[in-house]
Design a protein around this motif. Sequence first.
Motif, PDB file in Angstrom:
ATOM      1  N   ILE A 141      -4.468   4.965   4.433  1.00  0.00           N
ATOM      2  CA  ILE A 141      -5.167   5.214   3.394  1.00  0.00           C
ATOM      3  C   ILE A 141      -6.285   6.292   3.697  1.00  0.00           C
ATOM      4  O   ILE A 141      -6.999   6.890   3.053  1.00  0.00           O
ATOM      5  CB  ILE A 141      -5.790   4.080   2.405  1.00  0.00           C
TER       6      ILE A 141
ATOM      7  N   VAL B 105      -2.293   0.116   7.548  1.00  0.00           N
ATOM      8  CA  VAL B 105      -2.820   0.278   6.274  1.00  0.00           C
ATOM      9  C   VAL B 105      -4.094   1.323   6.314  1.00  0.00           C
ATOM     10  O   VAL B 105      -4.191   2.311   5.860  1.00  0.00           O
ATOM     11  CB  VAL B 105      -3.261  -0.921   5.364  1.00  0.00           C
TER      12      VAL B 105
ATOM     13  N   PHE C 253       0.787  -1.125  -0.066  1.00  0.00           N
ATOM     14  CA  PHE C 253       0.109  -0.023   0.239  1.00  0.00           C
ATOM     15  C   PHE C 253       0.851   1.064   0.089  1.00  0.00           C
ATOM     16  O   PHE C 253       0.378   2.285  -0.702  1.00  0.00           O
ATOM     17  CB  PHE C 253      -0.956   0.079   1.063  1.00  0.00           C
TER      18      PHE C 253
ATOM     19  N   GLN D 163       1.985   1.940  -3.574  1.00  0.00           N
ATOM     20  CA  GLN D 163       0.778   2.472  -4.308  1.00  0.00           C
ATOM     21  C   GLN D 163       0.695   3.844  -3.786  1.00  0.00           C
ATOM     22  O   GLN D 163       0.639   4.767  -4.954  1.00  0.00           O
ATOM     23  CB  GLN D 163      -0.503   1.604  -3.735  1.00  0.00           C
ATOM     24  N   GLN D 164       0.774   4.313  -2.620  1.00  0.00           N
ATOM     25  CA  GLN D 164       0.743   5.687  -2.278  1.00  0.00           C
ATOM     26  C   GLN D 164       1.697   6.509  -2.953  1.00  0.00           C
ATOM     27  O   GLN D 164       1.305   7.544  -3.547  1.00  0.00           O
ATOM     28  CB  GLN D 164       0.606   5.899  -0.719  1.00  0.00           C
TER      29      GLN D 164
ATOM     30  N   HIS E 250      -9.705  -3.885  -0.372  1.00  0.00           N
ATOM     31  CA  HIS E 250      -8.595  -4.847  -0.367  1.00  0.00           C
ATOM     32  C   HIS E 250      -8.232  -5.035   0.991  1.00  0.00           C
ATOM     33  O   HIS E 250      -7.932  -6.458   1.605  1.00  0.00           O
ATOM     34  CB  HIS E 250      -7.712  -4.432  -1.337  1.00  0.00           C
ATOM     35  N   ASN E 251      -8.073  -4.018   1.674  1.00  0.00           N
ATOM     36  CA  ASN E 251      -7.480  -4.303   3.159  1.00  0.00           C
ATOM     37  C   ASN E 251      -8.479  -4.879   4.069  1.00  0.00           C
ATOM     38  O   ASN E 251      -8.119  -5.707   4.793  1.00  0.00           O
ATOM     39  CB  ASN E 251      -7.321  -2.734   3.774  1.00  0.00           C
TER      40      ASN E 251
ATOM     41  N   THR F  75      -8.131  -1.881  -8.157  1.00  0.00           N
ATOM     42  CA  THR F  75      -8.566  -2.334  -6.753  1.00  0.00           C
ATOM     43  C   THR F  75      -9.011  -1.247  -5.886  1.00  0.00           C
ATOM     44  O   THR F  75      -8.696   0.060  -5.824  1.00  0.00           O
ATOM     45  CB  THR F  75      -7.189  -2.935  -6.055  1.00  0.00           C
ATOM     46  N   ASP F  76      -9.973  -1.682  -5.151  1.00  0.00           N
ATOM     47  CA  ASP F  76     -10.701  -0.688  -4.226  1.00  0.00           C
ATOM     48  C   ASP F  76      -9.978  -0.933  -2.975  1.00  0.00           C
ATOM     49  O   ASP F  76      -9.854  -2.017  -2.217  1.00  0.00           O
ATOM     50  CB  ASP F  76     -12.338  -0.848  -3.724  1.00  0.00           C
ATOM     51  N   LEU F  77      -8.855   0.025  -2.470  1.00  0.00           N
ATOM     52  CA  LEU F  77      -8.246  -0.274  -1.432  1.00  0.00           C
ATOM     53  C   LEU F  77      -8.651  -0.491  -0.220  1.00  0.00           C
ATOM     54  O   LEU F  77      -8.120  -1.560   0.371  1.00  0.00           O
ATOM     55  CB  LEU F  77      -7.351   0.995  -1.429  1.00  0.00           C
ATOM     56  N   THR F  78      -9.660   0.156   0.139  1.00  0.00           N
ATOM     57  CA  THR F  78     -10.423  -0.125   1.571  1.00  0.00           C
ATOM     58  C   THR F  78     -10.820  -1.466   1.371  1.00  0.00           C
ATOM     59  O   THR F  78     -10.723  -2.216   2.396  1.00  0.00           O
ATOM     60  CB  THR F  78     -11.635   1.138   1.898  1.00  0.00           C
TER      61      THR F  78
ATOM     62  N   LEU G 141      -1.180  -5.553  -6.800  1.00  0.00           N
ATOM     63  CA  LEU G 141      -2.281  -4.851  -6.518  1.00  0.00           C
ATOM     64  C   LEU G 141      -2.906  -4.183  -7.914  1.00  0.00           C
ATOM     65  O   LEU G 141      -2.415  -2.851  -8.113  1.00  0.00           O
ATOM     66  CB  LEU G 141      -1.988  -3.769  -5.538  1.00  0.00           C
TER      67      LEU G 141
END
Lengths: 223, 842
Positions: B777, B773, B714, B717-718, B752-753, B747-750, B743
């Motif tokens: 995010i 994470v 993550f 990605q950020q 996925h986490n 992907t919807d990060l939230t 990733l």
Amino acid sequence: MDIRVLKPADIPHVQSTNITNLPENYFMKYYLYHALSWPQLSYVAVDVSRPKKTPYDPPKIVGYVLAKMEEEPVNGIQHGHITSLSVMRTHRRLGLAEKLMRQSQRAMVEMFGAQYVSLHVRMSNIAALRLYRDTLGFEVEKVESKYYADGEDAYSMKMNLNPLREQLEADEDYADEGEEVGDVGKKEKKKEDGEQGKTKRKVKLGRGLGVGELVERNESSKA
Amino acid sequence: MAPPPSPQMLGSKERSLFTQVVKNYENKQYKKGLKAADQILRRSPNHGDTIAMKALIINCQGNAEEAFALAKVALKLSMKSHVCWHVYGLLYRSAKDFEEAIKAYKSALRLEPESQQIQKDLALLQIQTRDYQGYVQSRRAILQQRTSWRQNWTALAIAQHLAGDLTNAERTLSTFEETLKGVPPKTDIEHAEAVLYKNVIIAEMGETERALEHLDAAAKNNPDRTSVMELRANHLLTLGRKEEAAKVYRMLLARNPEYRDYFEGLQSALGIEKSDVKALKNLYGDYAKQNPRGDAARRIPLDFLEGGDFREAADQYLRHMLHKGIPSTFANIKALYPDTSKRDAILELVEGYAAGEAPPVANGSAEKQPNSDKDLFKISARYFLAQHYNYHLSRDLNKAMKYIDEAIESVPESVDYHMAKARILKHYGDPKKAAEMMEEARELDLRDRYINTKAAKYHLRNNDNEAAIQIMSKFTRNEAHGGPLGDLHDMQCVWYITEDGESYLRQGKLGLALKRFVSISSIFEIWQEDQFDFHSFSLRKGPIRAYVEMVRWEDHLREHPFFSRAAISAAKIYVKLYDQPHLAHGSLINGMNGDHMDSAERKKAEKKARKEKEKQEKAEAEKKDKKAALDLNGEPKKEDKDPKGELLLQTSEPLLEAMKFITLLLEFSGRNIQAQQVGFEVFIRRKKFLLALRTLIASHALSPTDPITHEQMFRFQQSLSKLSEPLSPKAMQVINAEFNTLLPASTDLTKHNDEFLQRNHNSASHVQGYLKVRQLIDPSSKEKNQQDIIRTLALDGSSLEDAVRGLDMLEEWKAESRYKDDYLVAAHERWPEASAFKQKVD
Ligand SMILES: CC(C)(COP(=O)(O)OP(=O)(O)OC[C@H]1O[C@@H](n2cnc3c(N)ncnc32)[C@H](O)[C@@H]1OP(=O)(O)O)[C@@H](O)C(=O)NCCC(=O)NCCS
């Protein structure tokens, strides 16, 4: 616990085991000197059941015997010497030291025709003394006063390897390998005469070879 | 070295003086040598060779800079002198710039193609730097100069072997053999070794059949009987000649019945399947009978037996060991514990013994004697149980403590029992009490270095470095330069230096910590350099197989965990220094790292610390021994100008310093996930995105659910989404394509986490990764994160280490104190003995 011959890759852990157990310590090169001069003589005890922490974990050494042949034997009588022996406290009384010693002694006889093996031990080291004298059959040769750096006296001990040789020869006859073994002991004389018209290097190998200087210095600093 | 002088410009007196200089140099009579050289130079000030010799001598006296300057002068004067080039090479060699040294030697050799010495020096560096092709050439040249020496043939064969040219390696060995008249006697050890070496080469070619024939023909009388039998057994097994193989394995086992490889060889030679428990049981049963003092044949069956058979065998084994009172019984048994049914069976048996179900021993009833066998048996059983309950797979520390206290009560002088008690205290999380207990154990046997070592280690775990070195000093050579710590460095005591560094790291003393880790790295450099002398030594001494094994091992020396452990810590410190540059001075602030000060406060504190430090340094300088200490070569030891590692901290390029470690870690320990993860931390800060991505891909392949990798993914990605300067479209394309596999962009990060949490919600470290994470995010979730982390304390599998890491996270988030207080209370409740969670009384 496996008992097997020491390999170069074992040395970092052997060195660790040594400095954990004994006050007489050596740097890596001195171990290499043993392992590359008489690779058959030094043995390790390995804890084979230890779970690995990384994919690179080397075998976990829990005991070792570091042994050599005398470089310049008086009268050409070949004999071995135990430089160092120790077993981690967590693995003592399992018989490891005894087994390490016996493997090393046999190799001394088979490989180099050793007539006897010698060692030094602190007079106060009861465990080691019992092992050498009662279990293995060493005898006290003499007392060397103030042998150790801290002023303690040492017993200089010796074990005659001829009975072992005879036993090995008998076993070998039994195994019917059909070979002559009787001349093992005469090796050194022959060597000095030079064989096959080639002059054999003298056994004077520690010296003048880069490793040698270091070795001697080290031995004197240890003693 | 003895390069023939090129004395064309010298008169006869000078010529003999020059010979003198060379001799003086070889005999290390440096002063005399310089004097003679100066004498020549008075007459012939432009004599390049003499100036070169002078440079060589000055270099040996420790003045490399001046030596290089002189050598350059010499070269300018005599570009055509092989002596000058040779010396130039030797200087580079001693400065460890092997590449330049090789170039210089080659120049020298062009001028003097017949020089044995230069050729040899070149060859040594080629093998040291693993220039195998160059080495083959050099060895061939050396061989051509002297074909009667076996050594030279063997050396060429080794070169070819290492270069991967097995066919020619064998041919070289055979060519020499053909010159022998008759078979050398069994006592010719050099020959015996060469034969076995050749056999190994043939086997490596995969020509097992021929290897076996060769062995049977040429090694009948070989004195290295163990090797011959091992090779033979192996060849026979490979060829499927099982009956004969079995015979040899039995011979090997008769010699050494404590080697699992032999048993395994025998098993496959006999065609016994792993599932054929009955046959296995018989096999090992026979060996157990033959070897009353043996262990393997008794212990190995516990690995494969099950159920009632296991119980019976375990009972016998344990009784035997515990009756003898062997303290290492548990160490020998615990490998069985991953199998819960075996674990339970063992526990039941030993609890039975401890409760007194031991059968009466042969020599009758010695009920009341405290030292009777029966008592020893019971006490040993209790000691075993203490270790059982202290072991991480069967941990119940309160029970462990109860059993060890009982054992100690029976044998108050037992070092082993006190040692076990210290370990239990350590697992409770109380390093101070643990260290005190280990001290008690040590005092019971002051002559045993093992227990001394343990006590020192426990002091380090308790962050008491002073006490640790004090204890160590009882067995070190304290007259060594630098006292006990100096001796531990000289003797390459890796464990101590590493633990000392880790202890300083825990205390925030980054300079000292880094200093120690860098020392480990230096020790590995020495270990690599150590092989140098053996390139020639081993040839003269003869045992070639061991030498080749050494070379191959040295090739991947740095994969050793001794190295990676220290290297990972060193790299982490550099990352820390990059993130918080003030830490470079922070260690001066009396142990605090200045994290919580504002900048004015910090400046003030730093100034104060600087003053104190100056005062201290002055005092130390005055105190210092006037005599220069000698190193192991009897030469003056170089003064360590940075004993506390302060200069190390002040690097302006912490990330580049870190790279020195990262490069080696990734090259040699790529399958160590921690190595990849710390690599990521360095690359991402250096904005080397592609390299960072590679470490992510590697960690992910090693462990797809690792919580740290999860977090790093993550962060990666950020970083990509918030670039201050865009990457080139091409770079972006490559990165996107590769990152997509980890990733995907869509992907919807939230989500996925959240899914990561769902899959791993029972593991504290994964929940922590999830929270990190979420914080990353969605910074507005901080409040929730601070609350949620407390829940990890209630998870079944949570460990003390997890809980401490959670506390660190609260620190990182700069959480309000009420959250920290709540966390501490909860953690304290679960680990009441752990000092980390005891509220400090201000
Ligand atoms: C000396 C040492 C190597 C023995 O290792 P070990 O593997 O425990 O020894 P073993 O199990 O092979 O013992 C074989 C025999 O030696 C004798 N022995 C070993 N340790 C003993 C002890 N502590 N007390 C009395 N006898 C002991 C016993 O006779 C034993 O046979 P047994 O168990 O059947 O009674 C070990 O104690 C050690 O490493 N000590 C510290 C280092 C050291 O002193 N090395 C020797 C330097 S010269």
